[in-house]
Write an enzyme that holds these catalytic residues in place. Sequence first.
Site, PDB file in Angstrom:
ATOM      1  CG  ASP A 162     -88.405  96.752  44.410  1.00 12.46           C
ATOM      2  OD1 ASP A 162     -87.628  95.830  44.674  1.00 12.46           O
ATOM      3  OD2 ASP A 162     -89.118  96.788  43.381  1.00 12.46           O
ATOM      4  CD  GLU A 183     -83.315  96.083  43.686  1.00 19.63           C
ATOM      5  OE1 GLU A 183     -82.984  95.003  43.187  1.00 19.63           O
ATOM      6  OE2 GLU A 183     -84.424  96.608  43.451  1.00 19.63           O
TER       7      GLU A 183
HETATM    8  C1  NOJ Z   1     -86.254  94.041  42.941  1.00 17.39           C
HETATM    9  C2  NOJ Z   1     -86.671  93.006  43.941  1.00 17.39           C
HETATM   10  O1  NOJ Z   1     -85.603  92.763  44.806  1.00 17.39           O
HETATM   11  C3  NOJ Z   1     -87.068  91.781  43.144  1.00 17.39           C
HETATM   12  O2  NOJ Z   1     -87.276  90.662  43.973  1.00 17.39           O
HETATM   13  C4  NOJ Z   1     -88.318  92.125  42.364  1.00 17.39           C
HETATM   14  O3  NOJ Z   1     -88.661  91.029  41.543  1.00 17.39           O
HETATM   15  C5  NOJ Z   1     -88.080  93.352  41.482  1.00 17.39           C
HETATM   16  N1  NOJ Z   1     -87.393  94.413  42.154  1.00 17.39           N
HETATM   17  C6  NOJ Z   1     -89.393  93.937  41.018  1.00 17.39           C
HETATM   18  O4  NOJ Z   1     -90.056  94.569  42.086  1.00 17.39           O
END
Ligand code: NOJ
Length: 570
Positions: free
Chosen positions: A237, A297
Site C-alpha cells: 500500500d 501501489e
Molecule cells: C491506498 C489505499 O488503496 C487506500 O484505500 C487507502 O485509503 C490509502 N492507501 C491509505 O492506506
Amino acid sequence: MLMSPKSIRVLHCALCLTVFLAACSNKSSTANKAVDAEGHQWWQHAVFYEIYPRSFADSNNDGVGDLNGIASKLDYLKDLGVDAIWISPCFPSPQVDFGYDVSDYENIDPMYGTLADFDNLSSEARKRGIHIILDFVVNHTSDQHKWFLDSKSSRSAEHRDWYVWRDGKGPGQPPNNWTSTFGGSAWQLDPTTNQYFYHYFYVQQPDLNWRNPAVKEAMFDVTRWWYKRGVSGFRLDAVDTLYEDPNLTDNPIRPGTNAFGDPFEEKKYTTKLPEVHEALRGLRKVTDEYNGVLIGETWTADIAELNLYYGQGNNELQLPMDFLFTTVNRLSATEFRKQISAVDSASGWPTFVISNHDIARSYDRYGDGQHNDQVAKLMAGLYLTLRGTPILYYGEEIGMKTTPPTRKEDVKDPIGQTGWPKEKGRDGERTPMQWDSSDNGGFSKAAPWLPVPDTARTHNVADELKDPNSVFSFYKKLLSLRHTNRALMDGNYTPLNESDQNVLSYLRAYKDQGVLVALNMSGTEQKVTFDLRKQGFSSAQFLLATGQSSASGSVVTLEPYGVLIAQLSK
Ligand code: NOJ
C-alpha cells in the site's frame, strides 16, 4: 462473405491477411520456477482479482463480508479464470480507513473471522490452484497499534522513534506546511509529550519511521510471518509515501485549493524519495526467500518512474501497478495506444488495472450510459489481451456500476464526509458484490454496510452465468482464451494501424503464432483493413467477437464499441 461469430474457419491467403469473423507459495513451493520456455513465472501468466473483503460475500449475515464468505466463492473464482486473489486488508483495525489502519499485522479482524478461517481459506484456495496475496500497509499503522500506543506514551518510550515526531515551529504551529492527502495538516500535536506526529493519510494513521532499522526489520518480519502461513505475496500500500524529507523542507504550493479547502501542494518532499527503493530492495530479498511476488501501489508520473520501481535488474517490485493506464479516463484509441506502447517499453513486466477500491468503476467511467455493457466487454477485450498481468477488481466481470452516495449523511468513507460535495469518497466503487437478483443482491441477509444498487436485479452472477451474451460470459471466454493461447500468454505486442483514432488494434505474436485484437473505441460502426504480410501472417481463424462485429476478406467491421479477436498463423 459474412460469417456468424460462432463459426470457426481457417483461411489461407497468399497475398493478404484475411480475418474471418467468426501452488502456493511457501519455501517449498514452485512459485518462482519458470512456467514456460521463455522463463516466465507463475505471476506473469496469472490473472489476479482484487477482493474488498467488506463487500465480497457475507457468510454470517452481519452485513459485512468475511473470509468464510470468500472461501465459499472460490469455485466461482476458479470457474471465472482467476489464479490469485489480492485481499484488501483484513487485519485487526479500528476501520477508520476500512482496514488500511492496521492495529495488528499478524492477526485477522474478528469482523472477517479468525486465523483458523484464514488457514482454511488458504488451504481451500491452494486445492484450486489459487494464490493468496495480502495487502501490506507499509507506510503507516493505526493509532491503536501497540507500537504507536507505546510511541506516544513518552519521549523516551522504546517505540518513540518508530514514528515521525517533531517539535512545532512555535506555539500552535505545526513543524511545516505539509498537508495530509485526506485533508488538513499532516501534523497532529499530541499533548502527552507536546510534540507533533506525522500522518500522510488520516490522523488515525501515523506514519512509520522507515529510517529506523528496527521498523524495517519488524516490517520485513511481518512478511515472513505470512509467507510461512502460505501467502504468495503482497500488494504494498502507498509505497510512494514511505519516506519524507528529514529536514522537513516545505512543499511547493500551487494556486488554488482542493476539495478539502487545502492549498494545492506539490508533494515533492513527502513522496517518492529515493530511499523508498532501498526499502523495496530489502522487502524483495525477503520475498525471494519465499518465492513470493510484490505488487506495488505506485502512482508513477511516467515510465522513467515506473522503471525505478522495477529496480535495477528487476530487484524491487515485480508488479508495480500501472496507474498511468487508469488516467486515460475516456475511450480514446490514441491515448490507450500511447500508454500501452510506453508501458510495453518499460524495463519490467507490465501490470494492467482499470479500476479498484479507490478508482471509480470502468463500467461508467468509460460507458456512455447506453452501451455500458458493450463498453465493459470492450475494456475486458483491452486489459485481458495485453502483454502483462491484469488485476481485475471484483464485480467488473458482471458490469457493476459506481454508485456514489447521493446524501452526505449516507457517506461512509471519511474523505467523502470532509470533502463533500466535491469529494464524495470511495463508497461508490465499494458496494457489495451482486450475486443474484434477490434482496441485497444475495450478498447478505442483513442490511449491507453499503446499499446494493438496483442494477443488481439485472447485473448479477446468477443471471449472467446463464446468459451467453452477458458481460460475465465474455470475461469467462476471454480468460479461458488467455490461459490457453500461447500468443496471448507470451507474445510480443505490436500496435497496428497506428493512426486510427477510433479502433485500437494490435498483434500479439509468439514464434509462428499470432493473435489480432481489434477494439472499436467509438460509438459508430467502423471498418478496418489489416495487412499482416509484413509480419508474415497469412491465415486467420476467428476466436472471439462481440455482437454484430464481422469480417470479410481483409476488412473487419466492428459494431459500436465492438471487439474482434482472431488467431493468426503463417
Ligand atoms: C491506498 C489505499 O488503496 C487506500 O484505500 C487507502 O485509503 C490509502 N492507501 C491509505 O492506506
